[in-house]
Design an enzyme around this catalytic site. Structure first.
Site, short mmCIF file in Angstrom:
data_model
loop_
_atom_site.label_atom_id
_atom_site.label_comp_id
_atom_site.label_asym_id
_atom_site.label_seq_id
_atom_site.Cartn_x
_atom_site.Cartn_y
_atom_site.Cartn_z
CG HIS A 341 -53.50 76.27 17.84
ND1 HIS A 341 -52.22 76.55 17.40
CD2 HIS A 341 -53.33 75.55 18.99
CE1 HIS A 341 -51.34 76.03 18.24
NE2 HIS A 341 -52.00 75.42 19.22
CD GLU A 342 -56.13 75.36 21.65
OE1 GLU A 342 -55.84 74.19 21.96
OE2 GLU A 342 -55.34 76.31 21.80
CG HIS A 345 -53.63 70.91 19.93
ND1 HIS A 345 -52.38 70.52 19.51
CD2 HIS A 345 -53.48 72.15 20.46
CE1 HIS A 345 -51.51 71.49 19.79
NE2 HIS A 345 -52.16 72.49 20.35
CB CYS A 395 -67.67 61.05 15.15
SG CYS A 395 -66.24 62.10 15.54
CG ASN A 398 -71.58 61.35 10.66
OD1 ASN A 398 -70.47 61.49 11.16
ND2 ASN A 398 -72.64 61.96 11.14
CG ASN A 413 -68.51 53.14 1.94
OD1 ASN A 413 -68.75 53.21 3.15
ND2 ASN A 413 -69.28 53.69 1.03
CG ASP A 423 -68.45 51.80 6.57
OD1 ASP A 423 -67.42 51.08 6.61
OD2 ASP A 423 -69.24 51.80 5.62
CG LEU A 458 -61.23 48.52 36.35
CD1 LEU A 458 -62.02 49.77 36.69
CD2 LEU A 458 -61.86 47.30 37.00
#
Length: 593
Positions: A341-342, A345, A395, A398, A413, A423, A458
């Site tokens: 569940h987490e 999220h 992330c 891969n 791709n 990518d 900033l």
């Protein structure tokens, strides 16, 4: 050739069958008893298959009866359960970090299904007997060994037959104030995807998952590291199965046990602990061990009925790709449901509404649950796809096992391959601010990835270590803005002039000080605050922090913007050199913040 075993499980007459019994999962008040007996499959000519070189077979089949009907359970070892560079970390009493790379590929954790049932699934540990659950004809059954000396007896039971330790529903601590309306979600889901987007959605995603066990949980299990490892392995095997319909593979890249003490203060306030954990991952964990997402399993009892908390849509972010989960129940299926569940999220999925359905229920993303959950609802799947197309988290593209990559790398791709750091698709389609679409390498550190919107914002710079632009940051409160006309306050630059323009239009400006001196009267029209219904006059130094006065350009009038309760100077408004308004007083900017 992979060896297959056919194990016949015969239903036997058992003296306590159907009565209450205490199992590892708790008190079970109705169950069946079976006795697994292994029967090796035979080759042609009646020759027995040779014993495999590994301790556990890659595939196995079990035949047994459920409610008097024979079923065949087909199991395949979950080969991708552990990442290729999986490590385990614990700490010596003196605080010394001890990290090892144990041989875990020859493990005993399996996925599977009931033969000839298209929608069935199974999650089984075969380390010491059979333990786990399987779906059969739309219902979920649990199986585990009976602790009887010199016996192969197992119990099969349903979740409804387990006596709950606590009838109070488990609650996710995520509070959602930005739910889209059903109408807006429906409009988004009706948009036609491009072929490139469809390919991206269909590509399998990989999450290298890191689990930390805090010191309370370690002590709860009597400092028994092997028992804790087995518990976590079984949880991750279950989590892995739940994400398969979303084309996500969960690979455990690291397990860390805080065996000497916690590395930050784990508090009952879930929001505080989540923030601390995110900061710890960013500053301590990531520099020494890469991972896509980390979860803290804790023995602390969070405030209220909360058993987990996570950031929404935060995967791949260095300080927010995290979640915290309370190890609140001995039943692994319940805690694994909360972990799923987490993580949901983190993948942009909100809590399910009443209109969201899944079969079998309950759905994984329900805010409150009293039973294990096994399926994402159609609402969850839709939100996940929308999150992918909107945020394009890098992330998860891969593969954790380099041996799985057999084709030459192709930049553009959306798949991070050998020699690539990121990518984000073609240069035209790339939405990653810190990935060079032409080279599939991270942009250099100090490359601006988000410009400052105004004086109180900033600019953000790429880190050179990630394809994601860092979290948006602001100027500190009290920083001069708009050519020293004001001071930054919570992202804005409040000034009396801007307040008049906002309320009355561009032809107005702030009144001269003489108008503000009227605030020293403390009458119905001019004051600095109220106390018990009485209007409080301003001190001479505070007059610009009371009732707002505006003047139409090229006039000498003192106008009060219309409002029954009066319009006051906004908090943080400049009221003098180095001075700002705070609670109806003009105070030094250095002490105000």
């Amino acid at each position: 050739m992979i060896q297959a075993l056919l194990v016949i499980i015969c239903l036997a007459v058992f003296p306590h069958q159907g009565s209450s019994i205490i199992l590892e999962s708790g008190n079970v008040n109705d169950y069946e008893v079976v006795y697994p007996q292994k029967v090796p499959a035979l080759l042609k000519g009646g020759v027995q298959n040779p014993q495999p070189e590994t301790k556990y077979e890659d595939t196995m089949r079990y035949e047994f009866q459920v409610n008097g009907e024979p079923v065949v359970l087909h199991l395949e070892r979950n080969k991708g359960l552990f990442s290729e560079d999986y490590t385990e970390t614990h700490y010596a009493p003196d605080g010394r970090e001890i990290t090892t790379s144990p041989p875990v590929q020859d493990h005993c954790y399996y996925h599977g299904y009931i033969q000839n049932e298209a929608d069935s699934s199974a999650v089984i540990s075969a380390c010491d007997g059979l333990k786990g659950h399987f779906e059969h004809q739309g219902e979920t059954y649990f199986i585990e060994p009976l602790k009887i000396s010199n016996s192969e007896a197992h119990a099969i039971y349903k979740d409804e037959n387990v006596e709950n330790e606590d009838e109070t529903p488990e609650i996710c601590g995520v509070t959602e104030t930005t739910w889209e309306s059903d109408e807006s979600i429906e409009k988004t889901s009706q948009l036609t995807n491009t072929p490139e987007q469809d390919r991206y959605l269909q590509d399998k995603k990989y999450i290298e998952f890191y689990v930390i066990v805090d010191n309370r949980m370690y002590r709860y299990y009597n400092n028994d590291k092997p028992a804790i490892k087995i518990r976590v392995y079984e949880m991750i095997n279950a989590v892995n199965t739940k994400f398969r319909p979303l084309k996500i593979h969960i690979a455990l890249i690291g397990l860390e046990i805080w065996s000497n003490k916690d590395k930050f203060e784990v508090k009952p306030a879930a929001s505080v602990t989540l923030k601390s954990f995110g900061e710890w991952r960013e500053t301590v964990l990531l520099p020494r061990k890469r991972n896509d997402n980390a979860q803290l399993l804790t023995g602390i009892d969070f405030n209220g009925n909360t058993v987990g908390r996570a950031y929404i849509g935060s995967l791949c972010k260095t300080n927010e790709s995290v979640a915290i989960v309370q190890d609140y129940n001995r039943r692994i299926s319940l805690v694994a449901s909360t972990m799923t569940h987490e993580l949901g999220h983190n993948l942009g999925i909100h809590h399910d509404k009443a209109s969201c359905i899944c079969i079998p229920g309950p759905c994984i993303m329900l805010k409150k649950r009293t039973a294990p959950a096994f399926q994402f609802s159609s609402c969850s799947i839709r939100e996940y796809r929308e999150y992918l197309l909107r945020d394009r988290p890098q992330c998860i593209l891969n593969k954790p096992l380099s041996t799985d990559i057999v084709s030459p790398p192709i930049c553009g791709n959306y798949f991070v391959e050998v020699g690539e750091e990121c990518d984000c698709g073609s240069p035209q389609a790339c939405q990653s601010a810190c990935c060079n679409a032409a080279t599939c390498q991270f942009k250099g550190a100090e490359t601006e990835c988000r410009v400052a919107k105004d004086d109180c914002d900033l600019p953000e710079l790429c880190t050179g270590q990630s394809a994601e632009c860092p979290t948006d940051s602001l100027q500190r409160n009290g920083h001069p803005c708009q050519n020293n006309q004001g001071y930054c306050y919570n992202r804005t630059c409040p000034t009396l002039t801007n307040q008049c323009i906002t309320l009355l239009g561009p032809h107005f400006t702030v009144s001269p000080k003489g108008c503000f001196d009227l605030n020293m009267r403390g009458d119905d029209g001019s004051f600095c605050g109220m106390e018990d219904g009485t209007k409080i006059p301003c001190a001479a130094k505070d007059v610009k922090c009371g009732r707002l006065y505006c003047t139409e350009k090229n006039t000498m009038s003192c106008l009060i913007p219309p409002n029954p309760d009066g319009i006051m100077a906004e908090p943080g408004t400049k009221c003098g050199d180095g001075m700002v308004c705070s609670k109806g007083q003009c105070v030094d900017v250095q002490t105000a913040y």
